[in-house]
Scaffold this motif. Sequence first.
Motif, short mmCIF file in Angstrom:
data_model
loop_
_atom_site.label_atom_id
_atom_site.label_comp_id
_atom_site.label_asym_id
_atom_site.label_seq_id
_atom_site.Cartn_x
_atom_site.Cartn_y
_atom_site.Cartn_z
N HIS A 72 20.44 128.41 82.09
CA HIS A 72 20.37 127.71 83.37
C HIS A 72 20.54 128.71 84.52
CE1 HIS A 72 21.64 123.54 81.60
NE2 HIS A 72 20.38 123.84 81.38
N PRO A 73 19.95 128.41 85.67
CA PRO A 73 19.98 129.37 86.79
C PRO A 73 21.36 129.82 87.22
CG PRO A 73 18.34 127.67 87.21
CD PRO A 73 19.09 127.24 85.99
N CYS A 74 22.35 128.89 87.23
CA CYS A 74 23.66 129.24 87.80
C CYS A 74 24.46 130.19 86.92
CB CYS A 74 24.45 127.99 88.11
SG CYS A 74 24.81 126.96 86.69
N PHE A 75 23.97 130.49 85.73
CA PHE A 75 24.63 131.48 84.86
C PHE A 75 24.38 132.90 85.36
CE2 PHE A 75 25.12 134.21 81.16
CZ PHE A 75 26.18 133.66 80.46
N TRP A 76 23.30 133.09 86.14
CA TRP A 76 22.82 134.42 86.50
C TRP A 76 22.69 134.58 88.02
CZ3 TRP A 76 22.05 137.85 82.55
CH2 TRP A 76 21.91 137.31 81.26
N THR A 77 22.85 135.83 88.50
CA THR A 77 22.52 136.18 89.88
C THR A 77 21.87 137.55 89.90
OG1 THR A 77 24.70 137.18 90.26
CG2 THR A 77 24.42 134.87 90.91
N ASP A 78 21.13 137.82 90.97
CA ASP A 78 20.65 139.19 91.18
C ASP A 78 21.69 139.94 92.01
OD1 ASP A 78 20.32 138.35 93.81
OD2 ASP A 78 18.12 138.24 93.68
N THR A 79 21.38 141.14 92.44
CA THR A 79 22.36 141.94 93.17
C THR A 79 22.71 141.36 94.54
OG1 THR A 79 20.54 143.32 93.99
CG2 THR A 79 21.69 144.08 92.00
N GLU A 80 21.88 140.44 95.02
CA GLU A 80 22.14 139.81 96.32
C GLU A 80 22.75 138.42 96.17
OE1 GLU A 80 18.50 139.90 98.49
OE2 GLU A 80 18.51 142.09 98.70
N GLY A 81 23.06 138.03 94.94
CA GLY A 81 23.71 136.75 94.72
C GLY A 81 22.76 135.57 94.55
N ASN A 82 21.46 135.85 94.44
CA ASN A 82 20.48 134.78 94.26
C ASN A 82 20.34 134.42 92.79
OD1 ASN A 82 19.62 134.80 97.09
ND2 ASN A 82 18.72 136.81 96.58
N HIS A 83 20.20 133.13 92.51
CA HIS A 83 19.96 132.67 91.15
C HIS A 83 18.48 132.77 90.80
CE1 HIS A 83 24.03 131.23 90.93
NE2 HIS A 83 23.86 130.39 91.95
N PRO A 84 18.17 133.01 89.55
CA PRO A 84 16.75 133.07 89.16
C PRO A 84 16.09 131.69 89.27
CG PRO A 84 18.15 133.10 87.21
CD PRO A 84 19.07 133.21 88.39
N ASN A 85 14.82 131.69 89.58
CA ASN A 85 14.06 130.44 89.60
C ASN A 85 13.82 129.95 88.18
OD1 ASN A 85 13.74 130.36 92.44
ND2 ASN A 85 12.05 131.83 92.30
N PRO A 86 13.68 128.65 88.01
CA PRO A 86 13.30 128.14 86.69
C PRO A 86 12.04 128.81 86.18
CG PRO A 86 14.00 126.34 88.09
CD PRO A 86 13.93 127.56 88.97
N PHE A 87 12.01 129.05 84.88
CA PHE A 87 10.92 129.68 84.15
C PHE A 87 10.88 131.20 84.31
CE2 PHE A 87 9.60 125.32 85.23
CZ PHE A 87 9.62 124.78 83.96
N THR A 88 11.92 131.76 84.96
CA THR A 88 12.07 133.22 84.96
C THR A 88 12.41 133.69 83.55
OG1 THR A 88 12.88 133.25 87.25
CG2 THR A 88 13.48 135.13 85.85
N LEU A 89 11.79 134.78 83.12
CA LEU A 89 12.13 135.41 81.85
C LEU A 89 13.09 136.57 82.11
CD1 LEU A 89 8.64 135.53 80.08
CD2 LEU A 89 10.47 133.85 79.77
N ILE A 90 14.17 136.61 81.37
CA ILE A 90 15.16 137.68 81.50
C ILE A 90 15.17 138.49 80.22
CG2 ILE A 90 17.61 138.21 81.76
CD1 ILE A 90 17.90 135.82 83.57
N THR A 91 14.88 139.77 80.33
CA THR A 91 14.79 140.65 79.17
C THR A 91 16.10 141.44 79.00
OG1 THR A 91 13.93 142.54 80.44
CG2 THR A 91 12.32 140.92 79.64
N MET A 92 16.20 142.11 77.86
CA MET A 92 17.34 142.97 77.62
C MET A 92 17.39 144.07 78.68
SD MET A 92 18.34 145.24 74.26
CE MET A 92 17.01 146.42 74.50
#
Length: 306
Positions: A72-92
């Motif tokens: 889910h988006p709220c598990f993750w942030t980028d360096t600016e504190g933004n959550h990923p959009n749905p359907f974003t792929l996060i790799t190792m």
Amino acid sequence: MIYNSRRVLELRNMTTLLLIDIQKDFHPGGSLAIPTALDDAERTAAFIKKHGSSIRRIVMTMDSHHKLHIAHPCFWTDTEGNHPNPFTLITMDDVQTGKWIPRSDLKHPVQKPLVDDEVLAQGGKLPANLYKSDGELDIVQYCIEYTRRLEARGRFQLCIWPEHCLIGTDGHNVVSLVMEAVQEWSNKTGGSVEWVDKGQNLLTEMYSALCAEVPLDDKSSFDKGLFESLHRHSDRLVMCGQAMSHCVNYTVRDIAEHWEKDKMDRLVILKDCASSVPGFEEAGDKFLSDMKDAGLTIETSETYES
């Protein structure tokens, strides 16, 4: 002894209907809606009403998530504190480089940790730095290991989904017209639905109702009890639900992998009672093709005969 023999015979000669994640959030108006899911639900409800007298068991799986789930988006942030959009792929690599950062304040349940080391170790050697010096799980190192295992398995990269099927919300409920048909079946036959929850562990995805993508504890490991119940007590196992591309796909694959190869035709997929998530149609088509090649019976709700 006579009673027991008859009981065994009854249990062996039964049709089980396995309804996979037919929940409101996967239907129009839900957070992860599949446009054609309501049509599937209408056919499923009609199927239950038409064949109810020959259906001995109904088993229903329920995608059951917490808000702070790894997909889910709220598990993750980028360096600016933004959550990923749905359907974003996060790799190792994204986790290793800090492109996406897991939240550091994630609390483990008081009664039971999210990760059982013995279970996790069954999938490979544990990273030496999985835990901090104070014994707490290093969430960044865990997410690196989690995404590595996903990618090594070759089925998925971590996909961020819209929050869906949150426990206690309306979207978690079974879509109304199917629930009404099931309740009618229960009233007429004396049968009760057998419920199977999946997806509660925050730190792993669980598309299959039988096993998580990365098992972390006994609840997310392969469910031998559920499989044996379906296998030993189903003369015919009829399956449908949402989504064809994901949870139907991998639940059926797990069942078929352990089923007797000379009895695969007893596994029946109702192909007009399931649809793929938009953009993942190829996965759904490949699933049906693979299962047909494996010997499963592919039917529609109209062509099926009790």
